[in-house]
Design a protein around this motif. Structure first.
Motif, short mmCIF file in Angstrom:
data_model
loop_
_atom_site.label_atom_id
_atom_site.label_comp_id
_atom_site.label_asym_id
_atom_site.label_seq_id
_atom_site.Cartn_x
_atom_site.Cartn_y
_atom_site.Cartn_z
N ARG A 48 0.84 -1.21 0.00
CA ARG A 48 0.00 0.00 0.00
C ARG A 48 0.87 1.26 0.00
O ARG A 48 0.57 2.24 -0.67
N GLY A 49 1.96 1.22 0.75
CA GLY A 49 2.88 2.35 0.77
C GLY A 49 3.55 2.55 -0.58
O GLY A 49 3.68 3.68 -1.06
N LEU A 50 3.95 1.47 -1.22
CA LEU A 50 4.55 1.56 -2.55
C LEU A 50 3.56 2.12 -3.56
O LEU A 50 3.90 2.96 -4.39
N TYR A 51 2.33 1.68 -3.47
CA TYR A 51 1.29 2.15 -4.38
C TYR A 51 1.07 3.66 -4.21
O TYR A 51 1.01 4.40 -5.19
N ARG A 52 0.96 4.10 -2.95
CA ARG A 52 0.80 5.54 -2.70
C ARG A 52 2.00 6.33 -3.22
O ARG A 52 1.85 7.40 -3.81
N TYR A 53 3.19 5.78 -3.05
CA TYR A 53 4.39 6.44 -3.53
C TYR A 53 4.34 6.59 -5.05
O TYR A 53 4.69 7.65 -5.59
N GLN A 54 3.90 5.56 -5.74
CA GLN A 54 3.81 5.63 -7.20
C GLN A 54 2.78 6.67 -7.64
O GLN A 54 2.97 7.36 -8.64
N GLN A 55 1.71 6.78 -6.89
CA GLN A 55 0.70 7.79 -7.22
C GLN A 55 1.29 9.19 -7.08
O GLN A 55 1.03 10.07 -7.90
N ASP A 56 2.11 9.41 -6.06
CA ASP A 56 2.79 10.69 -5.91
C ASP A 56 3.75 10.94 -7.06
O ASP A 56 3.85 12.05 -7.57
N CYS A 57 4.47 9.90 -7.47
CA CYS A 57 5.40 10.04 -8.60
C CYS A 57 4.66 10.41 -9.88
O CYS A 57 5.17 11.17 -10.70
N LEU A 58 3.47 9.87 -10.05
CA LEU A 58 2.69 10.17 -11.26
C LEU A 58 2.28 11.64 -11.32
O LEU A 58 2.04 12.16 -12.40
N PRO A 61 5.93 16.61 -12.19
CA PRO A 61 6.00 17.13 -13.56
C PRO A 61 7.01 16.39 -14.45
O PRO A 61 6.78 16.22 -15.63
N SER A 62 8.08 15.90 -13.87
CA SER A 62 9.09 15.21 -14.68
C SER A 62 8.90 13.70 -14.63
O SER A 62 9.83 12.95 -14.88
N SER A 63 7.72 13.27 -14.35
CA SER A 63 7.42 11.86 -14.14
C SER A 63 7.61 11.03 -15.41
O SER A 63 7.24 11.44 -16.50
N GLU A 64 8.19 9.88 -15.22
CA GLU A 64 8.26 8.87 -16.27
C GLU A 64 6.97 8.05 -16.14
O GLU A 64 6.95 6.98 -15.56
N ARG A 65 5.89 8.58 -16.67
CA ARG A 65 4.56 8.00 -16.47
C ARG A 65 4.49 6.50 -16.73
O ARG A 65 3.96 5.76 -15.90
N PRO A 66 5.00 6.01 -17.86
CA PRO A 66 4.87 4.57 -18.10
C PRO A 66 5.54 3.71 -17.02
O PRO A 66 5.03 2.66 -16.65
N VAL A 67 6.65 4.18 -16.50
CA VAL A 67 7.36 3.44 -15.45
C VAL A 67 6.50 3.37 -14.19
O VAL A 67 6.27 2.30 -13.63
N HIS A 68 5.99 4.52 -13.76
CA HIS A 68 5.21 4.55 -12.53
C HIS A 68 3.85 3.89 -12.69
O HIS A 68 3.35 3.27 -11.74
N GLN A 69 3.28 3.96 -13.86
CA GLN A 69 2.02 3.25 -14.11
C GLN A 69 2.23 1.75 -14.04
O GLN A 69 1.40 1.02 -13.47
N LEU A 70 3.34 1.27 -14.61
CA LEU A 70 3.64 -0.16 -14.57
C LEU A 70 3.85 -0.63 -13.13
O LEU A 70 3.31 -1.66 -12.71
N ILE A 71 4.64 0.13 -12.38
CA ILE A 71 4.89 -0.25 -10.98
C ILE A 71 3.59 -0.24 -10.18
O ILE A 71 3.32 -1.17 -9.41
#
Length: 117
Positions: A48-58, A61-71
């Motif tokens: 759950r913590g990792l998922y929330r972290y990925q949502q923050d990464c998304l 502004p400089s987000s690598e969207r495909p990477v964070h969406q995959l994770i």
């Protein structure tokens, strides 16, 4: 009882167990030295913590969207699998689903092993 948390992308992470229920399982299993359910509950909490972290990464502004969406998607899948596992483990071991207390038989086993019986 399934709950869901909708993320910023509009997808959801279904949750069979609340954070408080996971903590109760971890505490109960740790007290009675039956670490397996606690390990699964801790892994769910960490996902759950990792998922929330990925949502923050998304949102960055400089987000690598495909990477964070995959994770995030992989985390969601792993989370669902481990919640199913924990649900089945609690049933197999006979935990009280209302109080999330470990069954007396497992409690006695621990006490007997400590007493050298």
């Amino acid at each position: 009882m399934e709950r869901s948390n909708q993320d910023r992308e509009g997808t959801t992470m279904e949750q069979r167990f609340s954070d408080q229920q996971l903590e109760r399982i971890i505490d109960e299993a740790t007290i009675y030295m039956c670490a397996c359910p606690a390990q699964v509950a801790a892994a769910i909490r960490d996902l759950r913590g990792l998922y929330r972290y990925q949502q923050d990464c998304l949102e960055a502004p400089s987000s690598e969207r495909p990477v964070h969406q995959l994770i995030a998607a992989s985390t969601n899948t792993a989370h669902a699998e481990l919640e199913e596992c924990l649900d089945r483990v609690l049933d197999l071991e006979g935990w009280d689903r209302q109080t999330l207390r470990m069954p007396e038989g497992l409690r006695r086993k621990r006490e007997e092993s400590l007493a050298g019986l």
